[in-house]
Write an enzyme that holds these catalytic residues in place. Structure first.
Site, mmCIF file in Angstrom:
data_model
loop_
_atom_site.group_PDB
_atom_site.id
_atom_site.type_symbol
_atom_site.label_atom_id
_atom_site.label_comp_id
_atom_site.label_asym_id
_atom_site.label_seq_id
_atom_site.Cartn_x
_atom_site.Cartn_y
_atom_site.Cartn_z
ATOM 1 N N ILE A 125 -4.705 1.313 -2.681
ATOM 2 C CA ILE A 125 -5.298 0.025 -2.917
ATOM 3 C C ILE A 125 -6.581 0.129 -2.202
ATOM 4 O O ILE A 125 -6.747 -0.058 -0.692
ATOM 5 C CB ILE A 125 -4.348 -1.042 -2.535
ATOM 6 C CG1 ILE A 125 -3.173 -1.354 -3.543
ATOM 7 C CG2 ILE A 125 -5.382 -2.657 -2.691
ATOM 8 C CD1 ILE A 125 -2.265 -2.286 -3.014
ATOM 9 N N ASP A 126 -7.597 0.501 -2.783
ATOM 10 C CA ASP A 126 -8.929 0.308 -1.915
ATOM 11 C C ASP A 126 -9.378 -0.874 -1.913
ATOM 12 O O ASP A 126 -9.311 -1.786 -2.864
ATOM 13 C CB ASP A 126 -10.083 1.349 -2.492
ATOM 14 C CG ASP A 126 -11.338 1.357 -1.659
ATOM 15 O OD1 ASP A 126 -11.303 1.906 -0.499
ATOM 16 O OD2 ASP A 126 -12.332 1.276 -2.350
ATOM 17 N N THR A 154 -8.655 -3.088 0.471
ATOM 18 C CA THR A 154 -7.498 -4.022 0.889
ATOM 19 C C THR A 154 -7.533 -5.462 1.426
ATOM 20 O O THR A 154 -7.082 -6.441 1.214
ATOM 21 C CB THR A 154 -6.535 -3.469 1.940
ATOM 22 O OG1 THR A 154 -6.895 -2.146 1.985
ATOM 23 C CG2 THR A 154 -5.138 -3.859 1.964
ATOM 24 N N ASP A 167 0.785 -1.220 -0.028
ATOM 25 C CA ASP A 167 -0.012 -0.058 0.015
ATOM 26 C C ASP A 167 0.819 1.467 -0.096
ATOM 27 O O ASP A 167 0.888 2.141 -0.845
ATOM 28 C CB ASP A 167 -0.873 -0.011 1.287
ATOM 29 C CG ASP A 167 -2.197 -0.001 1.296
ATOM 30 O OD1 ASP A 167 -2.688 -0.373 0.073
ATOM 31 O OD2 ASP A 167 -3.235 -0.067 2.106
ATOM 32 N N ASP A 169 -11.034 7.848 -0.343
ATOM 33 C CA ASP A 169 -11.939 7.005 -0.795
ATOM 34 C C ASP A 169 -13.092 7.656 -1.863
ATOM 35 O O ASP A 169 -13.366 7.147 -2.673
ATOM 36 C CB ASP A 169 -12.927 6.232 0.110
ATOM 37 C CG ASP A 169 -12.513 5.345 1.110
ATOM 38 O OD1 ASP A 169 -11.647 4.539 0.676
ATOM 39 O OD2 ASP A 169 -12.863 5.443 2.397
ATOM 40 N N ASP A 189 -6.030 6.931 -2.761
ATOM 41 C CA ASP A 189 -6.068 5.525 -1.917
ATOM 42 C C ASP A 189 -5.282 4.541 -2.923
ATOM 43 O O ASP A 189 -5.968 4.237 -3.980
ATOM 44 C CB ASP A 189 -7.467 5.253 -1.928
ATOM 45 C CG ASP A 189 -7.818 3.983 -0.668
ATOM 46 O OD1 ASP A 189 -6.674 3.257 -0.614
ATOM 47 O OD2 ASP A 189 -8.786 3.986 -0.232
ATOM 48 N N GLU A 240 -3.591 7.654 2.957
ATOM 49 C CA GLU A 240 -4.096 7.165 4.142
ATOM 50 C C GLU A 240 -2.635 6.520 5.023
ATOM 51 O O GLU A 240 -2.545 6.675 6.274
ATOM 52 C CB GLU A 240 -4.902 5.800 3.771
ATOM 53 C CG GLU A 240 -5.245 5.074 5.256
ATOM 54 C CD GLU A 240 -6.219 4.090 5.122
ATOM 55 O OE1 GLU A 240 -6.255 3.540 3.970
ATOM 56 O OE2 GLU A 240 -6.741 3.456 6.038
HETATM 57 C C1 2IP Z 1 -12.109 0.800 3.018
HETATM 58 C C2 2IP Z 1 -12.755 -0.503 1.951
HETATM 59 C C3 2IP Z 1 -13.799 -0.969 2.438
HETATM 60 C C4 2IP Z 1 -15.067 0.113 3.056
HETATM 61 C C5 2IP Z 1 -14.481 1.007 3.845
HETATM 62 C C6 2IP Z 1 -13.092 1.809 3.234
HETATM 63 O O1 2IP Z 1 -10.822 1.115 2.548
HETATM 64 O O2 2IP Z 1 -13.061 0.474 0.719
HETATM 65 O O3 2IP Z 1 -14.212 -1.871 1.594
HETATM 66 O O4 2IP Z 1 -15.822 -0.527 3.753
HETATM 67 O O5 2IP Z 1 -15.327 2.183 3.857
HETATM 68 O O6 2IP Z 1 -12.566 2.948 4.185
HETATM 69 P P1 2IP Z 1 -17.227 -1.314 2.880
HETATM 70 O O7 2IP Z 1 -16.623 -2.490 2.054
HETATM 71 O O8 2IP Z 1 -18.009 -2.028 4.166
HETATM 72 O O9 2IP Z 1 -18.023 -0.250 2.290
HETATM 73 P P2 2IP Z 1 -9.325 0.223 2.648
HETATM 74 O O10 2IP Z 1 -9.673 -0.888 1.888
HETATM 75 O O11 2IP Z 1 -8.480 1.035 1.629
HETATM 76 O O12 2IP Z 1 -9.329 0.499 3.916
HETATM 77 CA CA CA Z 2 -10.082 3.027 1.223
#
Ligand code: 2IP
Ligand code: CA
Length: 399
Positions: free
Chosen positions: A155-156, A158, A54, A317, A153, A79
């Site tokens: 890698i969203d 993760t 990341d 995000d 971000d 982040e």
């Molecule tokens: C996360 C990721 C999660 C999401 C959360 C983000 O970012 O996108 O999937 O939760 O809100 O902050 P959800 O899938 O329940 O919506 P990361 O993976 O970068 O921590």
């Molecule tokens: Ca994210």
């Protein structure tokens, strides 16, 4: 400004290449999925490879943007912090070095001397990635560079990146989980107003080649500034693999022959909100992983809205998708403010949009950049008004 957008796109593809390499190269994948043994978990300084992946992607984005546009790297935030402490207790700042060899040496220190992994990783970090989108050449919009800043971000989603399966079947085109939910998000906003103006969403694992079994990516970009609204989906040129016009003019979802709204949300959504959404959407209520991916579902027209009432999404995000949605006539609003407006019979267009330059007062750490009041992402303002009315009416019945 097309040069900045061009570079965002190119660097998002480089990030996607690194993300794919960590899954596809044996030496790296092994580290990525490694479960720490109980005694190892207690070692205070053990480097977590997924955090390193990341951080490294974030640093590559920062480095490449700064190389092309000197000074811009100071206004790139995300982040992750790039400070690591290895098993020996040495503090190491992870960055892209001038040469591949230097980057290898640095990564080797963070990876507790795993030379093979450090070499493979440094190689992808330093590789040339060329990516052009001719439709970008048509853009002639000047945004002063001194007024822009970037949320990244790397890698969203993760969790899906590490554990996600490659074989999830989509439901009406929407992947509830799996590698398709992983995205690289790079968003640009104006420092003075906080409004999002440019964004790129890169989906590194969009389609798996059935013969080579290797993944191919797909990307989307959008620009919205002073009345100019341009988006990759308006063009039929390549953006990877799929038809990037998929979402344009998509038909409204139907239920028992009647029009109704399609919504995507998180499995972490609150019960009363879910109750109302179920009433409004019925079988068109979907769950999917990844905040960026859920926004992408709205952009592609697979659903009309992404609704989330919790405060666990962050500026990194939403900045990129918000800019793309704006370029399509929509955007992302603060859900709690929308609900207030409806209760006061105000038009939703005056509800606060998400802004990217101000932090949550009194919050600490990552929470300073949370989208505190939740969010609603949309493409059509007209649909938003009528959907929100229904949503609020059903919320009142839940309480
Ligand atoms: C996360 C990721 C999660 C999401 C959360 C983000 O970012 O996108 O999937 O939760 O809100 O902050 P959800 O899938 O329940 O919506 P990361 O993976 O970068 O921590
Ligand atoms: Ca994210």
């Amino acid at each position: 400004m097309s040069e900045v957008l061009h570079e965002l796109l190119r660097v998002s593809e480089k990030a996607a290449c690194i993300a794919r390499a960590c899954r596809q190269e044996e030496t790296l994948f092994h580290l990525l999925i490694e479960e720490k043994k109980e005694d190892e978990k207690n070692k205070k300084f053990l480097t977590d490879f997924k955090t390193l992946a990341d951080v490294l992607v974030q640093e590559v984005i920062k480095h490449d943007l700064g190389k092309k546009f000197p000074g811009l790297e100071k206004n790139v935030s995300g982040e992750e912090s790039n400070e690591f402490t290895n098993e020996l207790g040495e503090k190491i700042i992870v960055k892209v070095c001038p040469t591949e060899e230097e980057t290898t040496n640095l990564l080797q220190k963070v990876l507790d001397n795993n030379e093979a992994a450090a070499k493979t990783l440094a190689q992808v970090v330093h590789q040339e990635v060329a990516l052009t989108d001719v439709s970008l050449d048509a853009i002639n919009v000047g945004i002063p560079q001194s007024n822009i800043a970037v949320w990244v971000d790397p890698i969203d989603s993760t969790y899906q990146y590490i554990k996600g399966s490659a074989d999830i079947e989509p439901n009406k085109g929407i992947y509830p989980k799996g590698l398709q939910c992983v995205t690289v998000l790079i968003g640009v906003y104006l420092q003075d107003t906080g409004l999002p103006v440019m964004g790129v969403i890169n989906q590194p694992f969009a389609v798996k080649d059935p013969i080579t079994l290797r993944w191919k990516g797909q990307w989307y970009w959008g620009l919205s500034y002073m009345g100019s609204n341009i988006c990759s989906m308006q063009f039929s040129s390549t953006n990877g693999l799929a038809d990037n016009r998929l979402g344009c003019g998509s038909p409204r979802h139907t239920m028992h022959g009647k029009n109704c709204y399609g919504v995507v949300t998180s499995s972490a959504e609150a019960k009363n909100v879910l109750g109302s959404l179920e009433k409004v959407c019925n079988e068109n209520l979907h769950f999917a992983a990844g905040a960026g991916y859920k926004c992408l579902c709205v952009i592609q027209g697979l659903v009309d809205f992404y609704v989330f009432s919790e405060d666990t999404t962050f500026k990194w995000d939403t900045c990129a998708p918000d800019a793309i949605l704006k370029s399509l006539g929509g955007g992302i609003l603060d859900l709690s403010e929308c609900l207030k407006s409806i209760k006061q019979n105000k038009k939703l267009s005056v509800s606060p949009q998400l802004l990217y330059n101000s932090e949550v007062q009194g919050a600490r750490g990552a929470d300073r950049w949370a989208n505190k009041g939740g969010l609603v992402a949309y493409k059509s303002e007209e649909d938003l008004e009528s959907f929100m009315d229904l949503f609020v009416k059903n919320m009142l019945l839940q309480n």
